[in-house]
Design a protein around this motif. Structure first.
Motif, short mmCIF file in Angstrom:
data_model
loop_
_atom_site.label_atom_id
_atom_site.label_comp_id
_atom_site.label_asym_id
_atom_site.label_seq_id
_atom_site.Cartn_x
_atom_site.Cartn_y
_atom_site.Cartn_z
N GLU A 148 42.97 72.58 61.67
CA GLU A 148 42.89 71.23 62.21
C GLU A 148 41.87 71.13 63.34
OE1 GLU A 148 44.01 68.00 61.59
OE2 GLU A 148 44.09 69.15 59.72
N GLY A 149 41.90 72.10 64.22
CA GLY A 149 41.01 72.06 65.38
C GLY A 149 39.55 72.03 64.96
N GLU A 175 38.66 68.69 63.55
CA GLU A 175 38.47 67.70 64.62
C GLU A 175 37.12 67.85 65.32
OE1 GLU A 175 43.17 67.22 65.83
OE2 GLU A 175 41.73 67.92 67.33
N LEU A 183 40.82 77.64 66.93
CA LEU A 183 40.68 76.24 66.52
C LEU A 183 41.57 75.96 65.31
CD1 LEU A 183 38.36 76.27 68.53
CD2 LEU A 183 37.04 74.91 66.91
#
Lengths: 444, 130, 498
Positions: free
Chosen positions: A345-346, A349, A342
């Motif tokens: 950033e993942g 989000e 992830l």
């Protein structure tokens, strides 16, 4: 079928070499009267296919629902690569890294895991994992008593009832118990009430962040009064919320624990999951569990070992910081890979999508008759509680008919002293359409 | 093994007691034999100045990589100072147990307790046996 | 000789492989009408920067962890004879069944009506364990052996409190050969942990036991076969003495693999036993976990078991019973390590009633054979054990200066994991060796040949052994430095520069 590899010829040769005629001769030390006569009363052996068929049948008895339940376990997507990697038998058929030269894979993974846990929690040091969030909280309480040499352990009533129950169970053995501090009408710890409960024999205060009802506690003033009393602040956190919220470390926590299941681990009916445990540097020698450290080999190459082992049961025995040895290594591996996939950033989000979904549902529910937010003015992240006019269990039944797990009933937990209602949790997996269906179920 | 210093006194738990240069004050540490048995010392947990200990009471612990041992005060008294450099450099216990690797400085309360301690010669024969 | 791949290769951490702006996977974005985050959560609660997780594409994440995996010894590579750990082969089908969506996808707060298959599996697993142990009730909740032990001592506590003896019975006894978890657990539950010496044959010394038994004893924790692999032949007398003194008998079930289907702890007089599903029942050790440590008890302790209890109702459905007023409490957030239970259940159903007994017998056969192959090369101070034997390197050390640790390290060069070393504590230079039943005769011979070869090397080229291993990804590591100069997490360059 069994997994014994010997042919009859092998068996014969082995017995000859041993010098006995029958394998049962090797049980000579067992008194005759203790030898079991006949077979065990358990079913006959199955072939692999028969076993798979039977397990499929049992799995099929469990019904998959669109999940709005949280309360410690969350329905996040796990990227396919996680499972493919943890299914490498190099990882899953290895044991605790006792011989570091042939365990560098496991050891380096734990070192990376410890780093990630520190980043999330804002703490200095983390261990290689605990059984789950609740037992990590219990260990933190036991550790706080050892660090402060004080006896009392306090917790906010708004801490997950299972965390409280497990912590209380651990403390009972030590002649203590968990004492509860009530919350204010806003669902948050009231620093003044807390201050009144603290005294010179208080080892620590346990608070959840966000708390069981999803409310975001104000940790800074809590830390202040706890530290003023010379006690430690233990924070049990939702690790996904930590991606967006100020870290407990930044806000004054001394020990942070969390249920790491949302990272890379299936709910699996509650286990195996993975407890995260992190603390301030100065407490490292009192921490429970395995810890990995970096060092060098004889040729000055970087390598990893289990370190500070003198804390542990295999050396310190009755004076060990904890009795834990087996932990949740493979689940920690899954979390590490999940967080790597992830990335910065993942993960942000995922956390933000979960929050957006929760707040969308909150807005939709404003117009639903018979449903009121339990704490209408208190900030929350991805989970919140509602009071329901209708019995929450009948709402859950209606949801079940519609294929929806419409949260967790508050009436399960008498110790919350909350009105009947539901705790609703949201992840990035829930679509708008599914949330709308949830709202329909709640509306009746 | 390096020599067992004459003029120090010893215990069966492999601690030594040496005069600290001030009346009634003594330095306590573990012997060269003891550090050799323990291996790489990684941590020494010591009390605070002002703490008082009875004879044979545990005043701290010493940790090697895979061993941990309690430290017993050979004499009764009050802690005057502890060797804070061991915090930074616990390996001094290995490299210089009788000198820089001392652990606590204690003000003795009962001088007669010194009579119970072993001489260098008696200690040498003790470790020969083991 | 089977060396490792990646000899001498250092793998940078995942953080060193990070490049800003890269990502490994695309997660689902919310499709509701979104609002700016700080309209939803007050800005004072929001962190300025997200946690510094690595930014690495999926392909590189996969390569990174694949490379790391290659640095592990594991059961699928070769013999892993860690005594007391029962490193048997882990059947592959277990890894499939535990991942069935109906099991893995199940939320623990799902209504019981939608978890009938899971509850039935738990119920039946407990039934099988009861039968194997000769016990009346089983809880599946403990997450590992040590938590099983915690369950056991908390049961003792609850039982003595219920009998008005809670304040008096403060001592728990265990032999000097016990696992460290026994005293650690007793102490963690507030008991005084007291060691009693073993006799010359490595078993409980009945005289010493008698001398220590009185009305302050809560119970005795005793592994059987004990950690020397030796069956406690006096077990019935031991149980009688402990019970006569009002204490309870606890069996650390770490070594149950030798006994299942042949003899039962319940028949030996034990009141409590814990199982290690990750040892006896073939669930993989996962690099240190997860385990699962169910606990079986006799009827008189059943009321105190942790909540909830899995029950079969009169209508044939299964449920969770939380209403158990005498329960000592709860040790796990939910019901235990369910995924591990699925694996163990699959395994036990495949073995069936006879396969379980044959498994125990084969584990004893394999150890006896391996012991026969090695008995002239190493000391065997307490003789051959059942499923494991504890050798000693004392003579070898006297003869060659080569220590057990050196032998262990050299074994790694031969492609094997080392046995458990320097345990139990009552055997100097101990090599605690447990081959398990899943190894072939040929693999045992290969291992024995390696051990014999190391003995020869110790005699002819001791330096080679003393500096081993030579073929592994790293050579011997400086553990003293690791403990003195603590480096427990990756240092981000921006932190170290500042």
């Amino acid at each position: 079928m069994s997994f014994i590899p010997h042919s009859e010829a092998d068996r014969r040769e082995m017995l000859d070499r041993i010098g006995v005629s029958d394998v049962r001769d090797l049980y000579d030390d067992v008194p005759e009267e203790l030898i079991l006569e006949g077979d065990l009363g358990i079913p006959e052996a199955l072939s692999e296919w028969e076993a798979v068929r039977e397990l499929n049948r049992l799995a099929g008895e469990n019904r998959s629902l669109v999940c709005f339940a949280g309360a410690g376990q969350y329905d996040h997507h796990v990227p396919a690569a996680v499972d493919h990697l943890i299914r490498r038998s190099e990882f899953y058929t290895a044991y605790t890294p006792y011989q570091p030269e042939v365990s560098q894979g496991t050891l380096q993974v734990i070192y990376e895991f410890q780093t990630m846990v520190c980043e999330l929690t804002g703490m200095d040091v983390a261990n290689a994992s605990m059984y789950d969030g609740p037992s990590a909280a219990a260990e933190a309480a036991v550790m706080s008593r050892a660090v402060t040499r004080r006896g009392r352990v306090l917790a906010a009533r708004t801490v997950h009832p299972h965390y409280r129950k497990v912590t209380d169970t651990y403390l009972r053995g030590l002649g203590g118990k968990l004492e509860l501090v009530p919350a204010g009408p806003d669902g948050l710890v009231d620093p003044e009430a807390l201050s009144a409960a603290l005294d010179g024999d208080t080892a620590c205060f346990l608070v959840q962040y966000p708390n069981f009802f999803g409310c975001i506690e104000e940790l800074e003033p809590i830390a202040e009064v706890v530290h003023e009393a010379g006690a430690l602040l233990v924070v049990a956190a939702d690790p996904v919320a930590l991606v967006l919220l100020r870290s407990p470390g930044e806000l004054g926590a001394d020990i942070v624990v969390a249920e790491g299941q949302p990272f890379g681990n299936a709910p699996s009916f509650g286990g195996p999951v993975v407890g995260l445990f992190a603390a301030r540097q100065k407490l490292v020698r009192k921490m429970p569990g395995r810890i990995v450290g970096a060092t060098v080999d004889t040729e000055d190459r970087r390598g990893y070992v289990l370190t500070l082992q003198t804390r542990e049961q295999q050396i310190r025995r009755a004076k060990a910081t904890s009795n834990i040895c087996t932990n949740q290594g493979l689940n920690a591996l899954a979390a590490t890979i999940h967080l790597s996939l992830l990335g910065r950033e993942g993960l942000r989000e995922v956390a933000e999508s979960s929050v957006q979904n929760a707040h969308y549902a909150w807005r939709r529910l404003q117009d639903v008759d018979g449903v009121t937010p339990l704490f209408p003015d208190t900030p929350f992240a991805r989970e919140f509680a509602i009071a329901t006019r209708e019995n929450s269990r009948s709402i859950l039944e209606r949801g079940f008919e519609a294929g929806i797990l419409a949260g967790v009933s508050l009436s399960r937990f008498a110790s919350l002293e909350a009105p009947d209602g539901l705790l609703l949790a949201f992840t990035e997996k829930r679509s708008r359409e599914e949330i709308d269906r949830l709202v329909d179920v709640l509306a009746g | 093994m390096s020599g067992i210093p004459e003029g120090f006194q010893y215990t069966e738990e492999h601690e030594y007691v040496r005069e600290a240069g001030a009346e009634g004050e003594f330095l306590i540490g573990i012997t060269d034999y003891a550090q050799g048995e323990l291996g790489d010392v990684v941590f020494v947990e010591l009390p605070s100045p002002g703490d008082a200990f009875e004879k044979m009471e545990v005043f701290g612990t010493i940790e090697a990589v895979k061993a941990v041992s309690d430290l017993y005060s050979p004499i009764s008294g009050e802690i005057v100072a502890v060797n804070e450099t061991l915090d930074e450099d616990p390996a001094l216990v290995n490299s210089d147990p009788y000198g820089e690797g001392w652990m606590i400085r204690i003000r003795l309360t009962d001088p007669s307790e010194l009579d119970d301690l072993l001489t260098a010669e008696a200690y040498a024969s003790l470790i020969d046996e083991s | 000789m089977a060396g490792f791949p990646l000899k001498g290769e250092t793998t940078p951490t995942i953080f060193e492989k990070s490049e800003p702006g890269r990502r490994g996977t695309q997660m689902t974005r919310s499709d509701v009408d979104t609002r700016p985050l700080d309209e939803l959560v007050p800005a004072r609660h929001l962190r300025a920067e997200p946690p510094r997780l690595p930014e690495v594409p999926e392909s590189e994440v996969v390569r990174h962890y694949t490379e790391l995996s290659l640095k592990n010894h594991h059961v699928d590579r070769a013999l892993y004879p860690l005594g007391s750990c029962t490193m048997k082969y882990n059947p592959k089908v277990n890894e499939d069944t535990c991942r069935l969506e109906g099991f893995a996808g199940l939320h623990p707060f799902t209504p019981q009506a939608s978890a009938q298959g899971a509850l039935q599996l738990m119920y039946e697993l407990a039934e099988m364990l009861k039968e194997i142990a000769g016990m009346d009730e089983v809880t599946l909740q403990p997450a590992a052996g040590a938590q099983g032990e915690m369950t056991g001592v908390l049961l003792m506590r609850a039982y003595h409190i219920a009998n008005g003896e809670g304040d008096k019975r403060r001592r728990i006894l265990f032999p000097d050969s016990a696992h460290g978890t026994n005293p650690a657990t007793a102490a963690m539950a507030g008991f005084d942990a007291e060691e009693i010496p073993s006799n010359a044959s490595g078993c409980v010394d009945l005289e010493a036991l008698r001398d220590n038994l009185d009305d302050t004893v809560a119970g005795l924790m005793l592994t059987n076969p004990n950690t020397l692999g030796v069956f406690e032949s006096d077990i019935l007398e031991i149980s009688r003495l402990v019970h006569e003194a009002g204490g309870l008998m606890y069996m650390d079930g770490a070594n149950l693999n030798a006994l299942m289907g042949v003899t039962r702890p319940g028949d030996m007089g034990y009141d409590i036993v814990h199982f290690n599903l990750h040892k006896t029942f073939s669930t993989p050790h996962g690099g240190g976990g997860p385990g699962s440590g169910p606990v079986g008890v006799k009827e008189h302790l059943a009321p105190y078991l942790p909540v909830p209890k899995v029950v079969r109702r009169e209508d044939g459905s299964y449920g969770l019973d939380w209403d158990r007023p005498e329960s000592f409490g709860k040790l796990h957030g939910f019901y235990g390590n369910f995924g591990v239970m699925v694996r163990a259940y699959t395994y036990m159903r495949m073995l069936g009633r006879r396969g379980i007994r044959e498994t125990a017998e084969a584990s004893v056969l394999n150890n006896a054979y391996l012991t026969a192959l090695l008995k002239d090369d190493f000391d065997l101070p307490y003789g051959r054990g059942m499923h494991e034997s504890v050798f000693s390197g004392t003579s070898l050390k006297k003869r060659t200066d080569i220590k057990t640790m050196d032998v262990a390290k050299r074994l790694l060069d031969y492609g094997f994991h080392a046995p458990t070393v320097y345990f139990p504590l009552n055997v100097p230079e101990a090599l605690m060796t447990e081959p398990t039943e899943t190894e072939t005769k040929q693999e045992l011979e290969r291992y024995a040949a390696a051990m014999q070869s190391i003995v020869r090397e110790a005699e002819t080229d001791p330096e080679l052994v003393a500096t081993a291993p030579h073929t592994t990804p790293v050579s011997r590591l400086d553990e003293g430095r690791a403990a003195r100069q603590l480096d427990l997490k990756w240092s981000f360059p921006e932190d170290t520069d500042a």
